[in-house]
Design a protein around this motif. Sequence first.
Motif, mmCIF file in Angstrom:
data_model
loop_
_atom_site.group_PDB
_atom_site.id
_atom_site.type_symbol
_atom_site.label_atom_id
_atom_site.label_comp_id
_atom_site.label_asym_id
_atom_site.label_seq_id
_atom_site.Cartn_x
_atom_site.Cartn_y
_atom_site.Cartn_z
ATOM 1 N N PHE A 4 -16.386 -5.052 15.776
ATOM 2 C CA PHE A 4 -15.015 -4.678 15.435
ATOM 3 C C PHE A 4 -14.672 -5.142 14.015
ATOM 4 O O PHE A 4 -14.123 -4.386 13.216
ATOM 5 N N ILE A 5 -15.049 -6.378 13.690
ATOM 6 C CA ILE A 5 -14.809 -6.900 12.338
ATOM 7 C C ILE A 5 -15.516 -6.021 11.314
ATOM 8 O O ILE A 5 -14.956 -5.656 10.285
ATOM 9 N N SER A 6 -16.753 -5.656 11.643
ATOM 10 C CA SER A 6 -17.545 -4.834 10.750
ATOM 11 C C SER A 6 -16.893 -3.463 10.543
ATOM 12 O O SER A 6 -16.881 -2.928 9.441
ATOM 13 N N GLU A 7 -16.329 -2.923 11.619
ATOM 14 C CA GLU A 7 -15.702 -1.604 11.524
ATOM 15 C C GLU A 7 -14.414 -1.646 10.690
ATOM 16 O O GLU A 7 -14.052 -0.670 10.050
ATOM 17 N N LEU A 8 -13.727 -2.768 10.736
ATOM 18 C CA LEU A 8 -12.471 -2.905 9.996
ATOM 19 C C LEU A 8 -12.699 -3.017 8.496
ATOM 20 O O LEU A 8 -11.837 -2.690 7.683
ATOM 21 N N MET A 9 -13.874 -3.509 8.145
ATOM 22 C CA MET A 9 -14.207 -3.842 6.771
ATOM 23 C C MET A 9 -13.925 -2.705 5.778
ATOM 24 O O MET A 9 -13.213 -2.885 4.798
ATOM 25 N N ILE A 10 -14.483 -1.528 6.063
ATOM 26 C CA ILE A 10 -14.374 -0.425 5.104
ATOM 27 C C ILE A 10 -12.945 0.108 4.963
ATOM 28 O O ILE A 10 -12.437 0.212 3.843
ATOM 29 N N PRO A 11 -12.259 0.417 6.083
ATOM 30 C CA PRO A 11 -10.870 0.895 5.926
ATOM 31 C C PRO A 11 -10.000 -0.101 5.161
ATOM 32 O O PRO A 11 -9.231 0.299 4.277
ATOM 33 N N LEU A 12 -10.144 -1.385 5.461
ATOM 34 C CA LEU A 12 -9.324 -2.391 4.784
ATOM 35 C C LEU A 12 -9.641 -2.460 3.295
ATOM 36 O O LEU A 12 -8.755 -2.590 2.456
ATOM 37 N N LEU A 13 -10.937 -2.347 2.978
ATOM 38 C CA LEU A 13 -11.361 -2.395 1.576
ATOM 39 C C LEU A 13 -10.748 -1.230 0.792
ATOM 40 O O LEU A 13 -10.157 -1.432 -0.281
ATOM 41 N N VAL A 14 -10.841 -0.021 1.357
ATOM 42 C CA VAL A 14 -10.288 1.161 0.689
ATOM 43 C C VAL A 14 -8.773 1.003 0.514
ATOM 44 O O VAL A 14 -8.229 1.222 -0.573
ATOM 45 N N LEU A 15 -8.110 0.583 1.595
ATOM 46 C CA LEU A 15 -6.664 0.402 1.557
ATOM 47 C C LEU A 15 -6.270 -0.568 0.448
ATOM 48 O O LEU A 15 -5.378 -0.304 -0.360
ATOM 49 N N PHE A 16 -6.965 -1.692 0.391
ATOM 50 C CA PHE A 16 -6.667 -2.727 -0.599
ATOM 51 C C PHE A 16 -6.848 -2.205 -2.017
ATOM 52 O O PHE A 16 -5.981 -2.391 -2.879
ATOM 53 N N ILE A 17 -7.974 -1.523 -2.262
ATOM 54 C CA ILE A 17 -8.256 -1.004 -3.610
ATOM 55 C C ILE A 17 -7.177 -0.018 -4.043
ATOM 56 O O ILE A 17 -6.661 -0.090 -5.166
ATOM 57 N N VAL A 18 -6.781 0.892 -3.142
ATOM 58 C CA VAL A 18 -5.786 1.911 -3.492
ATOM 59 C C VAL A 18 -4.417 1.264 -3.742
ATOM 60 O O VAL A 18 -3.759 1.556 -4.755
ATOM 61 N N ILE A 19 -3.996 0.364 -2.848
ATOM 62 C CA ILE A 19 -2.683 -0.265 -3.022
ATOM 63 C C ILE A 19 -2.626 -1.076 -4.319
ATOM 64 O O ILE A 19 -1.666 -0.999 -5.082
ATOM 65 N N TYR A 20 -3.693 -1.817 -4.594
ATOM 66 C CA TYR A 20 -3.737 -2.618 -5.819
ATOM 67 C C TYR A 20 -3.580 -1.724 -7.050
ATOM 68 O O TYR A 20 -2.827 -2.030 -7.975
ATOM 69 N N ALA A 21 -4.289 -0.572 -7.033
ATOM 70 C CA ALA A 21 -4.228 0.348 -8.178
ATOM 71 C C ALA A 21 -2.829 0.939 -8.338
ATOM 72 O O ALA A 21 -2.339 1.113 -9.458
ATOM 73 N N ILE A 22 -2.169 1.252 -7.211
ATOM 74 C CA ILE A 22 -0.821 1.825 -7.280
ATOM 75 C C ILE A 22 0.159 0.808 -7.877
ATOM 76 O O ILE A 22 0.979 1.144 -8.731
ATOM 77 N N ILE A 23 0.010 -0.457 -7.447
ATOM 78 C CA ILE A 23 0.866 -1.509 -8.008
ATOM 79 C C ILE A 23 0.659 -1.602 -9.522
ATOM 80 O O ILE A 23 1.592 -1.774 -10.293
ATOM 81 N N LYS A 24 -0.602 -1.424 -9.961
ATOM 82 C CA LYS A 24 -0.912 -1.492 -11.393
ATOM 83 C C LYS A 24 -0.586 -0.186 -12.110
ATOM 84 O O LYS A 24 -0.986 0.009 -13.257
#
Lengths: 175, 195
Positions: A4-24
Amino acid sequence: MVNFISELMIPLLVLFIVIYAIIKKINVYDAFVEGSTESFQMILTIFPCILAMIFAINIFLESGLLTGVLELIRPVLSMLKVPVEIIPMALMRPISGNATLAILNNLLSDFGPDSLIGRIGSVIQGSTETTFYVLTLYFGSVGIKKIRHAMWTGLTVDLIGIISSIIIVLLFFGP
Amino acid sequence: MVNKIWSTFIIIGIVFTLLTGQVQLINKIILESAKASFELTMQIFPVIALWLGIMNIASVSGLLKKISIIISPYLGKLFPGIPRGHEALSLIASNIVINMFGLGNAATPFGLKAMKSLQELNDKKDTASNSMVTFLIINTSGVTIIPTTVISMRMMYGSAHPTEIVLACIIATLISSVCGIIIDYLIRKKEGKRG
């Protein structure tokens, strides 16, 4: 749980990268397309290297030489109490990922995943990498010809990994 | 080195097959290799395209640089050749972390991008730099926390405890990675400081 942790990894990573870029205040779409365009060049560089590697490895593997070598060292291994069945997988591990998976598949179905052989095979698979593939792909992608001590260090590390796997399984689950 | 191994594989393989009289087999293998490599390349192509896109977002937004600065004091010790805050460091870190979670496919594009970034720092373009060798030794030692493929295979064959091998995998990969880093360090020291 671990899966489950492994499955969460990719969606969370993508989400984080996109949100960070939008803030910037970055145009995320343009950045994505621009980055993705690079993949064509990368694939063009990689393909000849992968072709060269698979060509040589397939000829070598299918010649049956490894099976011959295995028969020669069989007596020594049985003296050391190492299950002989695991050796083809160990020999194949650094050379071919597909061949290793096929062997592990057979070991798990023949001896069962909870047998000593099944466990050793699982640990070898889970703790090592296909060294030849990684080196060909990574060095090939940037056109490095002289790889210095990478190959033999990589192979030594594989050997250490495989021996550790066997010893650890014997210690953890051994008779 | 690659040159020697490559020719050895081909010569030994072909001679041995001819000696054991498997002429038809060797014909088939030679012709099928091209197809097999094309299929493999096509399998990784979309994954690379996707992740290079996502990675570029992280690069343009300055996220990669930021991560690099944060991890420099730790990971930088293993890679003295990479300047502080250089993108290469966060790409290497991403590759290692994603590999740890058993997501080899998603990790590859980060690794390739890391190599590209290291190549920019490399002054001898045909020779591997120290950082490249160290990175690939860590990568080939197979750093894992969650070996997803193995766990799913064990489940498929009805293991009572599919994940019981996880700890053993972590210890084995830890031993081999540490040995790899030490061997690499000793060789580098012996060769003197280059690149």
